[in-house]
Design an enzyme around this catalytic site. Sequence first.
Site, PDB file in Angstrom:
ATOM      1  N   HIS A 166      95.058  48.207   4.824  1.00 19.01           N
ATOM      2  CA  HIS A 166      95.342  48.686   4.685  1.00 19.01           C
ATOM      3  C   HIS A 166      94.943  49.769   5.886  1.00 19.01           C
ATOM      4  O   HIS A 166      94.731  51.180   5.537  1.00 19.01           O
ATOM      5  CB  HIS A 166      95.379  49.324   3.186  1.00 19.01           C
ATOM      6  N   TYR A 201      92.523  50.691  -1.581  1.00 22.97           N
ATOM      7  CA  TYR A 201      93.494  50.134  -2.511  1.00 22.97           C
ATOM      8  C   TYR A 201      94.449  49.336  -2.615  1.00 22.97           C
ATOM      9  O   TYR A 201      93.221  48.373  -2.497  1.00 22.97           O
ATOM     10  CB  TYR A 201      94.016  49.857  -0.411  1.00 22.97           C
TER      11      TYR A 201
END
Length: 410
Positions: free
Chosen positions: A216, A163
């Site tokens: 995330h 991410y």
Amino acid sequence: MSKITIDRVRCIETAPAGIRLVIVKVETNQPGLYGLGCATFTQRPKTVVEAVHHYLDPFLRGRNADEIEDIYWSSQMSSYWRNGPVLNNALSGVDMALWDIKGKRAGMPVYELLGGKCRMSAATYVHASGAEPAEVVDKARAFLEQGYRHIRMQVEVPGQATYGTSSDLQVDRAVDGPTSPHNVFEPADYVRLAPRLFECARRELGDEIELLHDVHERVPPPMAIELAKALEPFRLFFYEDPLPPEEIDYFHLLRQHSSIPIAMGELFNNPNEFLPLVKDRLIDFIRLHLSQVGGLSPAKKIASLCEFFGVRTAWHGPGDTSPVGHAANLALDLCCQNFGLQEFTPFNQATLDVFPGCPQVRDGSLWPNDQPGLGIDINEELAAKFPFPDHPYNGAWPAIRRRDGSIVRP
Ligand code: GCO
Ligand code: MG
């Protein structure tokens, strides 16, 4: 003052930075008086457009444009089932646009209507990422030279779909599946690597700047605790989304194990989701995405609630927040006592051209232009020159999987 009624509610789709944005325009019975709101749900933008055109437009035509609070509640109740991302985004478009209209009528910026300035500008953080710690540090240096003082740092796990880095997600429905995993990500590899990034960053950049990190929701809860403890020596400004919304009870344990400042909330849609975290002081920063919770009105209430519990605001401001959404974020940043930090993604030239009046960045902070309303407009002719890019899933995210094929949270 004469009564202003809603004539029409419609969506404008545009992607001047290649990211799908949806803007709602509320037109009134007064020629030339309209408002703009952000309704961007970039993974499902067309569903929001349908909700606005088929449901909010017919429901709201003829309504008194001044009745913002009642329009919020009556629109919520008219669908019976409520607080999902699609309908909240549609409603946000209307809600922000009505604040914009009210500000234009009053001849005042929206932050004046909401209580007035508590500060002159809003400090921002920006994103530095790369394939190796040294590359991330170089990017951070470039931002520091431009005057930014808060930097989010993300490094790629070699060869993995990490991410926040440039490792592109493969979109290939012909091959992807649990028995032939693509976009592979192994949480343990990431948890081992991330502290090395911050070790390098503190060594190279010193202790004077603020560093942030976004997990995330990519790792199982025990690893989120392990990583929090490993990052403590590097004095993060905040540690973001260590746990997914499905695991919020786990925040009690994380809090007991680590003193790291925690930011959470961009995935919440229903304002009730963050209540346990705020009332038990399990987080330090609330990171709502304004359009996902239904607009400026609910976000202002949430900010006020957080003030009582010592939780500061850090509104979500990635590239898929439109400039209209950024203007709404900034209105709240300026008038909320418990402002913490504003996430910001620098606008490209096409975005600045499509949206005259974008908030400006100076010395790493966002500054308002002090125009009435949200202070931002849209050039519709130019917006139409940046249609949504072609994409096999129309912008939806492909799956991310572990090596064994199991799905990983995005
Ligand atoms: C952030 C976010 C974003 C989201 C994105 C989803 O903290 O900036 O996590 O990068 O992933 O907005 O569309
Ligand atoms: Mg995030």
